[in-house]
Design an enzyme around this catalytic site. Sequence first.
Site: not given
Length: 323
Positions: A95, A149
């Site tokens: 994403t 992340y």
Amino acid sequence: MRVLITGGAGFIGSHLADAYLQRGDKVCVIDDLSTGCIENIQHLKGKPNFEYTIDTVHNQPVTAELVDQADVVFHLAAAVGVKLIVESPVRTIETNVRGTEVVLSLANKKKKKVLVASTSEVYGLSSDIPFREDGNLVMGATTKGRWSYACSKAIDEFLALAYWREKKLPTVVVRLFNTVGPRQTGQYGMVIPTFVKQALAGRPITVYGDGKQSRCFGYVGDVVGALINLMDHKDAVGNVFNIGSNQEITILQLAERVKELTQSDSEIVFVPYDEAYEEGFEDMPRRIPDISKIHGLVGFEPKMNLDGILQTVIDFQSGRNLR
Ligand code: UDP
């Protein structure tokens, strides 16, 4: 001005949409509702200056049209929340990296200014407190899911800055420190909505680790103001900015403060990191921004203090302030 906000049904994106509409600008939102939520923009539906599209930014034809119509783009769509990241690392990486690739390449066609939201997570295990934008990023091991992340967002930053240097696409990168306020959900691990929910329900308040780790919590309204000012300022282009508060508090002190403000009988319990996230989980012990760069350019100063912020979350969760 016509503003496109990817991730505009998210916590920060929806507040940004409110602020632009209030200024009289047109706002268009694209959100796949993966972590965002339609209730966040419910009150905007039907307003003449507001449009929304429920889709992922990875859908290029849809995103291309929205980018073409926009004057400026805020790219906030991302997988966020430590819990989500640890549980779904593939989704996080894909994403965050692909989404940014798509948005920047489309914006580049007509040189639309893009602000890319990054995160204070990129400072990783650095102990160079307070964190400065030109400081080193210290990544943890790739075997620890949490750092995916930070790495995915660091790639987003590299890409945004490369588009500026190489192709003269005007881009701005912001590193958001812990941002809090109404509409934030604790579903993906964020501590303040989680603590407030637990306290209001009289359930145990779950402090992970020994609670000595600290954070600085910034109010979403202050952050949104900073985002708008950076977008408006020509000298922000090609730069990275920390945005957040520099008022530090340990997580145990935070639990105690939430308990006090909600007048809750909840007990405070300690949960080992291994149980809360995954085996061998590494937390950031301290995370304090140096905000002199953004202060110097647009005069940014966090206005809302922690008690004020906590009160907005308590009011929101108690149904006293639904916005
Ligand atoms: N945390 C906690 N209890 C919870 C959720 C989070 O003690 O129920 C801790 C977490 O381990 C971290 C801090 O609160 O040290 C902030 O967590 P959050 O997920 O809000 O943001 P982070 O700063 O880790 O990105």
